[in-house]
Design a protein around this motif. Structure first.
Motif, PDB file in Angstrom:
ATOM      1  N   TRP A  16      45.740 110.583  73.814  1.00 46.93           N
ATOM      2  CA  TRP A  16      45.056 111.525  72.779  1.00 46.93           C
ATOM      3  C   TRP A  16      43.819 111.044  71.905  1.00 46.93           C
ATOM      4  CZ3 TRP A  16      46.633 115.906  72.896  1.00 46.93           C
ATOM      5  CH2 TRP A  16      47.869 116.424  73.509  1.00 46.93           C
ATOM      6  N   TYR A  20      40.342 113.308  71.547  1.00 40.60           N
ATOM      7  CA  TYR A  20      39.799 113.477  70.397  1.00 40.60           C
ATOM      8  C   TYR A  20      38.246 112.735  70.204  1.00 40.60           C
ATOM      9  CZ  TYR A  20      44.264 115.751  68.970  1.00 40.60           C
ATOM     10  OH  TYR A  20      45.138 116.674  68.995  1.00 40.60           O
ATOM     11  N   ARG A  27      38.588 120.774  67.594  1.00 42.71           N
ATOM     12  CA  ARG A  27      38.939 122.187  67.642  1.00 42.71           C
ATOM     13  C   ARG A  27      39.169 122.763  66.310  1.00 42.71           C
ATOM     14  NH1 ARG A  27      43.363 125.319  67.875  1.00 42.71           N
ATOM     15  NH2 ARG A  27      44.934 123.470  68.191  1.00 42.71           N
ATOM     16  N   GLU A  50      52.469 119.415  58.285  1.00 45.11           N
ATOM     17  CA  GLU A  50      52.258 119.726  59.859  1.00 45.11           C
ATOM     18  C   GLU A  50      52.396 118.394  60.470  1.00 45.11           C
ATOM     19  OE1 GLU A  50      48.394 121.026  61.379  1.00 45.11           O
ATOM     20  OE2 GLU A  50      49.432 121.380  63.427  1.00 45.11           O
ATOM     21  N   GLY A  52      51.894 115.878  63.712  1.00 47.57           N
ATOM     22  CA  GLY A  52      51.130 115.938  64.943  1.00 47.57           C
ATOM     23  C   GLY A  52      49.912 116.904  64.723  1.00 47.57           C
ATOM     24  N   ASN A  58      44.963 123.729  62.706  1.00 50.31           N
ATOM     25  CA  ASN A  58      46.085 124.515  62.012  1.00 50.31           C
ATOM     26  C   ASN A  58      46.073 123.973  60.463  1.00 50.31           C
ATOM     27  OD1 ASN A  58      46.995 125.769  64.491  1.00 50.31           O
ATOM     28  ND2 ASN A  58      47.744 123.590  64.994  1.00 50.31           N
ATOM     29  N   ASP A  73      49.702 112.340  62.032  1.00 46.02           N
ATOM     30  CA  ASP A  73      49.376 112.126  63.468  1.00 46.02           C
ATOM     31  C   ASP A  73      49.586 110.728  63.645  1.00 46.02           C
ATOM     32  OD1 ASP A  73      48.073 114.175  65.694  1.00 46.02           O
ATOM     33  OD2 ASP A  73      48.279 112.023  66.136  1.00 46.02           O
ATOM     34  N   PHE A  74      49.930 110.048  64.930  1.00 44.60           N
ATOM     35  CA  PHE A  74      49.826 108.836  65.289  1.00 44.60           C
ATOM     36  C   PHE A  74      48.883 108.435  65.803  1.00 44.60           C
ATOM     37  CE2 PHE A  74      52.623 109.050  69.598  1.00 44.60           C
ATOM     38  CZ  PHE A  74      51.545 109.734  70.290  1.00 44.60           C
ATOM     39  N   ALA A 114      51.222 108.549  60.851  1.00 51.38           N
ATOM     40  CA  ALA A 114      52.627 108.503  61.103  1.00 51.38           C
ATOM     41  C   ALA A 114      53.168 108.836  62.344  1.00 51.38           C
ATOM     42  CB  ALA A 114      53.370 109.384  59.877  1.00 51.38           C
ATOM     43  N   ASP A 115      54.338 108.326  62.658  1.00 50.70           N
ATOM     44  CA  ASP A 115      55.161 108.560  63.776  1.00 50.70           C
ATOM     45  C   ASP A 115      55.991 109.851  63.199  1.00 50.70           C
ATOM     46  OD1 ASP A 115      56.583 109.053  66.132  1.00 50.70           O
ATOM     47  OD2 ASP A 115      57.029 106.808  66.313  1.00 50.70           O
ATOM     48  N   ALA A 116      55.922 110.894  64.052  1.00 47.81           N
ATOM     49  CA  ALA A 116      56.892 112.014  63.779  1.00 47.81           C
ATOM     50  C   ALA A 116      58.455 111.731  63.760  1.00 47.81           C
ATOM     51  CB  ALA A 116      56.662 113.257  64.954  1.00 47.81           C
ATOM     52  N   LEU A 132      53.221 122.338  65.982  1.00 47.68           N
ATOM     53  CA  LEU A 132      52.598 123.127  66.912  1.00 47.68           C
ATOM     54  C   LEU A 132      52.125 122.185  68.174  1.00 47.68           C
ATOM     55  CD1 LEU A 132      51.423 124.418  64.158  1.00 47.68           C
ATOM     56  CD2 LEU A 132      50.611 126.025  65.705  1.00 47.68           C
ATOM     57  N   MET A 133      52.687 122.340  69.296  1.00 47.96           N
ATOM     58  CA  MET A 133      52.523 121.601  70.593  1.00 47.96           C
ATOM     59  C   MET A 133      52.562 120.159  70.318  1.00 47.96           C
ATOM     60  SD  MET A 133      49.303 123.759  71.955  1.00 47.96           S
ATOM     61  CE  MET A 133      48.162 123.377  70.874  1.00 47.96           C
TER      62      MET A 133
HETATM   63  C1  LIG Z   1      48.819 118.968  71.920  1.00 43.92           C
HETATM   64  S1  LIG Z   1      48.225 118.179  70.482  1.00 43.92           S
HETATM   65  C2  LIG Z   1      48.737 119.248  69.352  1.00 43.92           C
HETATM   66  C3  LIG Z   1      47.646 119.276  68.117  1.00 43.92           C
HETATM   67  C4  LIG Z   1      47.849 120.226  66.752  1.00 43.92           C
HETATM   68  N1  LIG Z   1      49.230 120.556  66.623  1.00 43.92           N
HETATM   69  C5  LIG Z   1      47.219 121.388  67.501  1.00 43.92           C
HETATM   70  O1  LIG Z   1      48.036 122.440  67.670  1.00 43.92           O
HETATM   71  O2  LIG Z   1      46.002 121.627  67.573  1.00 43.92           O
HETATM   72  C6  LIG Z   1      49.448 116.980  70.160  1.00 43.92           C
HETATM   73  C7  LIG Z   1      49.159 116.142  68.862  1.00 43.92           C
HETATM   74  O3  LIG Z   1      50.395 115.419  68.467  1.00 43.92           O
HETATM   75  C8  LIG Z   1      50.199 114.048  67.950  1.00 43.92           C
HETATM   76  N2  LIG Z   1      51.568 113.401  68.539  1.00 43.92           N
HETATM   77  C9  LIG Z   1      52.197 113.246  69.683  1.00 43.92           C
HETATM   78  N3  LIG Z   1      53.599 112.314  69.571  1.00 43.92           N
HETATM   79  C10 LIG Z   1      53.435 112.099  68.271  1.00 43.92           C
HETATM   80  C11 LIG Z   1      54.151 111.363  67.480  1.00 43.92           C
HETATM   81  N4  LIG Z   1      55.387 110.628  67.910  1.00 43.92           N
HETATM   82  N5  LIG Z   1      53.956 111.228  66.116  1.00 43.92           N
HETATM   83  C12 LIG Z   1      52.888 111.667  65.584  1.00 43.92           C
HETATM   84  N6  LIG Z   1      51.982 112.195  66.351  1.00 43.92           N
HETATM   85  C13 LIG Z   1      52.318 112.588  67.743  1.00 43.92           C
HETATM   86  C14 LIG Z   1      49.210 113.655  69.104  1.00 43.92           C
HETATM   87  O4  LIG Z   1      48.467 112.712  68.797  1.00 43.92           O
HETATM   88  C15 LIG Z   1      48.393 114.829  69.223  1.00 43.92           C
HETATM   89  O5  LIG Z   1      47.315 114.954  68.204  1.00 43.92           O
END
Ligand SMILES: C[S@@+](CC[C@H](N)C(=O)[O-])C[C@H]1O[C@@H](n2cnc3c(N)ncnc32)[C@H](O)[C@@H]1O
Length: 238
Positions: A16, A20, A27, A50, A52, A58, A73-74, A114-116, A132-133
């Motif tokens: 990731w 970025y 974006r 929000e 991640g 968003n 986000d992590f 942070a980790d989700a 989102l995603m």
């Molecule tokens: C596809 S991107 C989507 C980013 C944003 N939500 C968007 O719609 O533009 C996935 C994001 O989730 C974050 N992510 C993935 N696993 C994660 C976790 N366990 N904890 C925190 N963030 C995480 C990634 O670093 C990345 O920024």
């Protein structure tokens, strides 16, 4: 304290970070389904998380519809991009108020690493959790733990908004699979989980979310590849 990251977590963060660090990672535009969701609202969202948040595309938009928007986000590189994007979009800054003697500020967007799976917030902190995603990059078995964590930080009656790639996406029709690079979205993220929208909704219901509604959204790209998304909204149990 959160447990140390696993090797897999580290590898995911690195992919990731690479995304970025490029212009493509900057974006600014929010997901159109989120725009529609906010458009249907009749009152501000309150406190929004929000998970991640990535580039903040968003998050700045959520901030415009809430009292406080927190993005986690992590990936540190993502958070730096999000800081720039939210600043560029005027989060937390004074805005115009035509009433004499009134001053007005847009809602701030607060960012945190942070980790989700281990959100650094007390139970019942938020009125809405948006993903989102993000959970689409998590193994199917782990979805329950992840959504359980979302439920923990939601106040009773708080809302959840999910936007998740699902089955029907070109290149895979079942289960967890390698991300088909042809989709041209985030091929560097590696594996993506593609359940049915119904399976996602059932996961939420199994955790006690109520009023869960699911919708489909498909994007077809010029080369014929299709990205199928589920949009889910529900409410944490009272
Ligand atoms: C596809 S991107 C989507 C980013 C944003 N939500 C968007 O719609 O533009 C996935 C994001 O989730 C974050 N992510 C993935 N696993 C994660 C976790 N366990 N904890 C925190 N963030 C995480 C990634 O670093 C990345 O920024």
């Amino acid at each position: 304290l959160p447990a140390p990251m696993t090797q897999t977590d580290r590898a995911a963060r690195a992919t990731w970070a690479a995304h970025y660090a490029t212009p493509r990672g900057f974006r600014y535009h929010p997901a159109e389904e989120l725009v529609r969701f906010c458009g249907r609202l009749r009152r501000p969202l309150g406190r929004v998380l929000e998970v991640g948040c990535g580039s903040g595309a968003n998050l700045w938009f959520l901030a415009e519809h809430s009292e406080l928007a927190v993005g986690v986000d992590f990936c540190g590189t993502a958070l730096r991009v999000a800081q720039q994007v939210c600043t560029d979009r005027g989060c937390g800054q004074e805005t115009r108020d035509s009433r004499p003697g009134h001053r007005c500020w847009t809602a701030p967007a607060v960012l945190a690493a942070a980790d989700a799976f281990r959100l650094p917030f007390a139970a019942a902190t938020f009125d809405l959790v948006a993903d989102l995603m993000v959970s689409q990059h998590v193994n199917w078995e782990a979805h329950t733990a992840l959504y359980g964590e979302y439920q923990r930080v939601l106040r009773p009656g708080g809302g959840i908004f999910l936007y998740h790639l699902v089955r029907g996406t070109t290149g895979s029709l079942e289960g967890e699979t390698d991300h088909p690079a042809g989709i041209g979205m985030f091929p560097e993220a590696g594996r993506v989980c593609l359940p049915d929208a119904r399976q996602l909704a059932d996961r939420l219901r199994g955790l006690g979310f109520v009023g869960v509604e699911e919708r489909g959204m498909t994007r077809t790209y010029p080369d014929g590849t299709r990205a199928c998304y589920a949009v889910l909204e529900g409410t944490a149990h009272e």
